[in-house]
Scaffold this motif. Structure first.
Motif, PDB file in Angstrom:
ATOM      1  N   LEU A  71       0.856  -1.194   0.000  1.00 29.52           N
ATOM      2  CA  LEU A  71       0.000   0.000   0.000  1.00 29.52           C
ATOM      3  C   LEU A  71       0.887   1.237   0.000  1.00 29.52           C
ATOM      4  CD1 LEU A  71      -2.756   1.435   0.256  1.00 29.52           C
ATOM      5  CD2 LEU A  71      -2.658   1.067   2.716  1.00 29.52           C
ATOM      6  N   GLU A  72       0.697   2.121  -1.009  1.00 29.65           N
ATOM      7  CA  GLU A  72       1.523   3.332  -1.102  1.00 29.65           C
ATOM      8  C   GLU A  72       0.691   4.616  -0.992  1.00 29.65           C
ATOM      9  OE1 GLU A  72       5.016   3.426  -3.291  1.00 29.65           O
ATOM     10  OE2 GLU A  72       5.430   1.297  -3.043  1.00 29.65           O
ATOM     11  N   SER A  73      -0.641   4.481  -0.907  1.00 34.89           N
ATOM     12  CA  SER A  73      -1.482   5.671  -0.700  1.00 34.89           C
ATOM     13  C   SER A  73      -1.149   6.254   0.674  1.00 34.89           C
ATOM     14  CB  SER A  73      -2.966   5.290  -0.650  1.00 34.89           C
ATOM     15  OG  SER A  73      -3.344   4.507  -1.738  1.00 34.89           O
ATOM     16  N   SER A  74      -1.389   7.560   0.843  1.00 34.03           N
ATOM     17  CA  SER A  74      -1.294   8.132   2.197  1.00 34.03           C
ATOM     18  C   SER A  74      -2.616   7.825   2.894  1.00 34.03           C
ATOM     19  CB  SER A  74      -1.092   9.636   2.127  1.00 34.03           C
ATOM     20  OG  SER A  74      -0.003   9.907   1.285  1.00 34.03           O
ATOM     21  N   VAL A  75      -2.521   7.348   4.127  1.00 31.71           N
ATOM     22  CA  VAL A  75      -3.745   6.870   4.800  1.00 31.71           C
ATOM     23  C   VAL A  75      -3.761   7.253   6.269  1.00 31.71           C
ATOM     24  CG1 VAL A  75      -4.103   4.876   3.270  1.00 31.71           C
ATOM     25  CG2 VAL A  75      -2.614   4.635   5.265  1.00 31.71           C
ATOM     26  N   PRO A  76      -4.942   7.319   6.866  1.00 31.51           N
ATOM     27  CA  PRO A  76      -5.019   7.535   8.316  1.00 31.51           C
ATOM     28  C   PRO A  76      -4.327   6.381   9.055  1.00 31.51           C
ATOM     29  CG  PRO A  76      -7.164   7.840   7.300  1.00 31.51           C
ATOM     30  CD  PRO A  76      -6.273   7.281   6.245  1.00 31.51           C
ATOM     31  N   PRO A  77      -3.695   6.685  10.204  1.00 28.39           N
ATOM     32  CA  PRO A  77      -2.970   5.633  10.912  1.00 28.39           C
ATOM     33  C   PRO A  77      -3.873   4.448  11.270  1.00 28.39           C
ATOM     34  CG  PRO A  77      -3.073   7.687  12.201  1.00 28.39           C
ATOM     35  CD  PRO A  77      -3.586   7.997  10.845  1.00 28.39           C
ATOM     36  N   GLY A  78      -3.388   3.260  10.998  1.00 26.75           N
ATOM     37  CA  GLY A  78      -4.163   2.050  11.313  1.00 26.75           C
ATOM     38  C   GLY A  78      -4.842   1.445  10.100  1.00 26.75           C
ATOM     39  N   THR A  79      -4.847   2.157   8.962  1.00 31.94           N
ATOM     40  CA  THR A  79      -5.590   1.702   7.779  1.00 31.94           C
ATOM     41  C   THR A  79      -5.051   0.381   7.204  1.00 31.94           C
ATOM     42  OG1 THR A  79      -6.060   4.002   7.232  1.00 31.94           O
ATOM     43  CG2 THR A  79      -6.318   2.412   5.444  1.00 31.94           C
ATOM     44  N   THR A  80      -3.728   0.241   7.144  1.00 30.34           N
ATOM     45  CA  THR A  80      -3.167  -0.962   6.501  1.00 30.34           C
ATOM     46  C   THR A  80      -3.641  -2.213   7.236  1.00 30.34           C
ATOM     47  OG1 THR A  80      -1.226   0.360   6.008  1.00 30.34           O
ATOM     48  CG2 THR A  80      -1.019  -2.002   5.639  1.00 30.34           C
ATOM     49  N   GLU A  81      -3.593  -2.129   8.571  1.00 34.35           N
ATOM     50  CA  GLU A  81      -3.945  -3.317   9.341  1.00 34.35           C
ATOM     51  C   GLU A  81      -5.462  -3.485   9.453  1.00 34.35           C
ATOM     52  OE1 GLU A  81      -1.673  -3.680  12.848  1.00 34.35           O
ATOM     53  OE2 GLU A  81      -2.865  -5.352  13.593  1.00 34.35           O
ATOM     54  N   LYS A  82      -6.137  -2.386   9.805  1.00 36.95           N
ATOM     55  CA  LYS A  82      -7.561  -2.520  10.154  1.00 36.95           C
ATOM     56  C   LYS A  82      -8.469  -2.622   8.936  1.00 36.95           C
ATOM     57  CE  LYS A  82      -7.525  -1.154  14.826  1.00 36.95           C
ATOM     58  NZ  LYS A  82      -6.627  -0.063  15.181  1.00 36.95           N
ATOM     59  N   ILE A  83      -8.034  -2.077   7.808  1.00 37.85           N
ATOM     60  CA  ILE A  83      -8.905  -2.129   6.626  1.00 37.85           C
ATOM     61  C   ILE A  83      -8.331  -3.087   5.587  1.00 37.85           C
ATOM     62  CG2 ILE A  83      -9.872  -0.773   4.708  1.00 37.85           C
ATOM     63  CD1 ILE A  83     -10.378   1.413   6.714  1.00 37.85           C
ATOM     64  N   LEU A  84      -7.104  -2.787   5.127  1.00 41.02           N
ATOM     65  CA  LEU A  84      -6.565  -3.593   4.020  1.00 41.02           C
ATOM     66  C   LEU A  84      -6.306  -5.046   4.435  1.00 41.02           C
ATOM     67  CD1 LEU A  84      -5.507  -3.800   1.138  1.00 41.02           C
ATOM     68  CD2 LEU A  84      -3.318  -2.867   1.929  1.00 41.02           C
ATOM     69  N   LEU A  85      -5.546  -5.241   5.497  1.00 40.70           N
ATOM     70  CA  LEU A  85      -5.191  -6.611   5.903  1.00 40.70           C
ATOM     71  C   LEU A  85      -6.450  -7.420   6.253  1.00 40.70           C
ATOM     72  CD1 LEU A  85      -3.138  -8.791   6.632  1.00 40.70           C
ATOM     73  CD2 LEU A  85      -2.913  -7.759   8.904  1.00 40.70           C
ATOM     74  N   LYS A  86      -7.365  -6.751   6.933  1.00 41.99           N
ATOM     75  CA  LYS A  86      -8.598  -7.434   7.343  1.00 41.99           C
ATOM     76  C   LYS A  86      -9.340  -7.954   6.107  1.00 41.99           C
ATOM     77  CE  LYS A  86     -12.515  -6.490  10.385  1.00 41.99           C
ATOM     78  NZ  LYS A  86     -13.666  -6.115   9.578  1.00 41.99           N
ATOM     79  N   ILE A  87      -9.511  -7.109   5.108  1.00 39.88           N
ATOM     80  CA  ILE A  87     -10.245  -7.539   3.900  1.00 39.88           C
ATOM     81  C   ILE A  87      -9.460  -8.643   3.178  1.00 39.88           C
ATOM     82  CG2 ILE A  87     -11.173  -6.819   1.637  1.00 39.88           C
ATOM     83  CD1 ILE A  87     -11.643  -4.033   2.828  1.00 39.88           C
ATOM     84  N   LEU A  88      -8.138  -8.455   3.056  1.00 41.75           N
ATOM     85  CA  LEU A  88      -7.332  -9.451   2.328  1.00 41.75           C
ATOM     86  C   LEU A  88      -7.468 -10.831   2.977  1.00 41.75           C
ATOM     87  CD1 LEU A  88      -3.989  -7.481   1.640  1.00 41.75           C
ATOM     88  CD2 LEU A  88      -5.814  -7.991   0.001  1.00 41.75           C
ATOM     89  N   GLU A  89      -7.336 -10.868   4.297  1.00 46.46           N
ATOM     90  CA  GLU A  89      -7.392 -12.186   4.981  1.00 46.46           C
ATOM     91  C   GLU A  89      -8.801 -12.775   4.912  1.00 46.46           C
ATOM     92  OE1 GLU A  89      -5.559 -11.765   8.895  1.00 46.46           O
ATOM     93  OE2 GLU A  89      -3.608 -12.278   8.022  1.00 46.46           O
ATOM     94  N   GLU A  90      -9.816 -11.920   5.095  1.00 45.86           N
ATOM     95  CA  GLU A  90     -11.195 -12.431   5.072  1.00 45.86           C
ATOM     96  C   GLU A  90     -11.551 -13.004   3.700  1.00 45.86           C
ATOM     97  OE1 GLU A  90     -13.289  -9.590   8.393  1.00 45.86           O
ATOM     98  OE2 GLU A  90     -13.976  -9.414   6.306  1.00 45.86           O
ATOM     99  N   LYS A  91     -11.211 -12.242   2.655  1.00 43.67           N
ATOM    100  CA  LYS A  91     -11.629 -12.653   1.300  1.00 43.67           C
ATOM    101  C   LYS A  91     -10.818 -13.840   0.791  1.00 43.67           C
ATOM    102  CE  LYS A  91     -14.754  -9.704   0.107  1.00 43.67           C
ATOM    103  NZ  LYS A  91     -16.026  -9.936  -0.477  1.00 43.67           N
TER     104      LYS A  91
END
Ligand SMILES: NC(=O)c1ccc[n+]([C@@H]2O[C@H](COP(=O)([O-])OP(=O)(O)OC[C@H]3O[C@@H](n4cnc5c(N)ncnc54)[C@H](O)[C@@H]3O)[C@@H](O)[C@H]2O)c1
Length: 477
Positions: free
Chosen positions: A141-161
């Motif tokens: 992930l190279e977008s600028s994001v609010p702190p916690g986004t990589t783990e709480k949004i991206l990783l969560k969706i990747l693992e779930e899907k």
């Protein structure tokens, strides 16, 4: 079948890229994603780039960069496209399926009106990636994001899907983009180290081998996603707050008839002082978003961040204040309803076509209500903009200007304006009292003397005898 990149040795990782066997997808081909795609291509990868912008897609599929202001990018994109090393698509699932390394560069905007963060583009990409994630893939992930986004949004969706697990089956890093639009490739390759953060050691190892092939300044590894997310935001918050400070100090200099620039240069000769330049406000997609992400996070943490909040507020107010001060000054000497104003520049800063959150637009929208006509010329903006008041008239060429203007305002520091100002072309477009207001400090002493010799009254932000910060007693006597 080749082993997934997450399981490669360091040596194999390097070879995979340099021998042209690495398939990379880049989600988002904007100001950040396109240079990234080109940098990876030139380093040896085969790239599939995804854009959702129809107009950009059409241009890209003809080998044309939608950002012609960046000449290096324009040339190198064409080369990659003609060598068939980059494929353009709007189909995220196709790109997700056909790549080993997946790089995300889509925006995550903060909506000021509703104080909410819009994750929809990132969630869309994450869902597409999750559906086809393979054992051994890596997501970056190279977008600028609010702190916690990589783990709480991206990783969560990747693992779930995907039903796969980080560190066991696939890799994930957060690696912020630190480029300055307009010279993106140079920044990526030469100017700064690449920051890479991850809680997964193997992901850090593989991505550092890759980025060492691209970034001459090497990499800086951080042991969590969130530290790397904060690093990027802190860079931006630092600049946002310091620009607010620079504007305050410039106001003091204007009122005291002292040159801020002279003081600034001298002060910055001390290694702990990094005074910024003043201007007409802070715009672009980055700085306003970053401060707002941090302010929102502080609220969640029940922390007060008055320095960041006030800096942001002052920066937001600035273009309106500059407009008000200009109108107040003009009213003291002219009939407003008879005045034509020519504004140079609409983009958020010089030498870019990016008009997102541009203070120049707020400035134009405010003055256009008060005077007879406002003409706007920007070499990078040739069409009406949605958020620009319809009464403001964009001229494609200065020769189109129907009538002469009493006032010229410089709202963006494009290189072209420096040349224009030192030619006679601009002076010929002005009529008495020929007021020139330089909000971006592009006029140097030599050009100022020349313009004054033609009868112009020149006011420069932060310079002696100016009204820009508010009416100056020296001018109202
Ligand atoms: N512009 C800068 O100077 C800069 C610098 C550093 C970091 N950043 C960060 O990089 C990120 C991207 O910024 P940008 O300026 O390149 O944005 P941009 O608006 O120029 O480009 C965004 C790209 O994402 C694509 N996109 C949007 N939704 C998508 C989706 N659902 N799936 C796939 N693609 C999608 C768009 O079509 C476009 O190609 C942001 O997080 C920004 O904060 C920007």
């Amino acid at each position: 079948m080749e082993e997934g990149i997450f399981f490669l040795s360091k040596e194999e990782t390097k070879k995979k890229l340099t021998e042209g066997r690495l398939n990379v997808s880049v989600f988002g081909l904007g100001y950040v994603g396109l240079p990234l795609a080109v940098a990876w291509c030139k380093a040896g990868a085969k790239v599939i780039g995804v854009t959702k912008n129809k107009e950009h897609e059409e241009l890209l599929k003809k080998g044309i960069s939608p950002f012609p202001e960046d000449l290096e990018l324009k040339k190198e994109y064409k080369e990659c496209y003609e060598a068939e090393k980059i494929e353009i698509t709007s189909d995220s699932s196709y790109a997700a399926k056909n790549s080993d390394l997946k790089i995300i560069a889509v925006p995550v905007p903060y909506d000021i009106a509703t104080s909410t963060i819009n994750y929809s583009a990132l969630e869309d990409v994450a869902n597409n990636l999750g559906k086809s994630l393979k054992n051994g893939d890596i997501v970056d992930l190279e977008s600028s994001v609010p702190p916690g986004t990589t783990e709480k949004i991206l990783l969560k969706i990747l693992e779930e899907k995907s039903k796969l697990k980080l560190s066991r089956n696939f890799g994930l890093v957060y690696s912020p983009e630190r480029i300055y639009v307009g010279r993106a490739l140079k920044d990526l390759r030469e100017n700064y180290p690449k920051i890479i953060g991850s809680s997964c050691k193997k992901s850090l190892e593989i991505m550092s081998v890759f980025y060492e092939q691209i970034s001459k300044k090497g990499v800086i590894l951080l042991n969590s996603f969130i530290a790397a997310e904060l690093e990027k935001l802190f860079e931006g918050v630092y600049r946002d707050v310091n620009i607010a400070l620079a504007n305050e100090l410039a106001n003091i200099c204007e009122k005291m008839n002292i040159s801020y620039e002279e003081v600034r240069k001298a002060a910055n000769s001390q290694p702990y002082c990094h005074l910024h330049q003043p201007g007409i406000g802070v715009g672009g997609f980055c700085l306003p978003n970053y401060s707002n992400y941090i302010i929102a996070k502080a609220k969640e943490l029940n922390l007060e961040v008055p320095v960041i909040e006030n800096g942001r507020k002052e920066n937001e107010k600035l273009p309106f204040l500059m407009a008000k001060n200009l109108i107040m000054y003009l009213r003291s000497m002219l009939e407003l309803e008879n005045i034509n104003i020519l504004v140079l520049g609409l983009t958020f800063r010089g030498n870019t076509s990016d008009t997102r959150y541009s203070p120049a637009i707020d400035f134009v929208n405010t003055i256009v209500e008060k005077v007879k006509a406002v003409y706007v010329y920007d070499p990078f903006v040739k069409r009406p903009l949605e958020n620009l008041d319809k009464k403001a008239k964009i001229v494609e060429n200065l020769s189109e200007l129907k009538e002469k203007a009493e006032v010229l305002c410089i709202a963006t520091d494009h290189e072209e304006f420096k040349k224009l100002l030192s030619s006679n072309e601009l002076i010929d477009l002005l009529k008495d009292p020929k007021i020139i207001v330089d909000f971006k400090v592009v006029i140097n002493n030599e050009t100022k003397a020349k313009l004054e010799a033609f009868g112009a009254k020149v006011f420069i932000r932060g310079e002696p005898v100016s009204f820009i910060s508010g009416l100056n007693s020296n001018l109202t006597k």
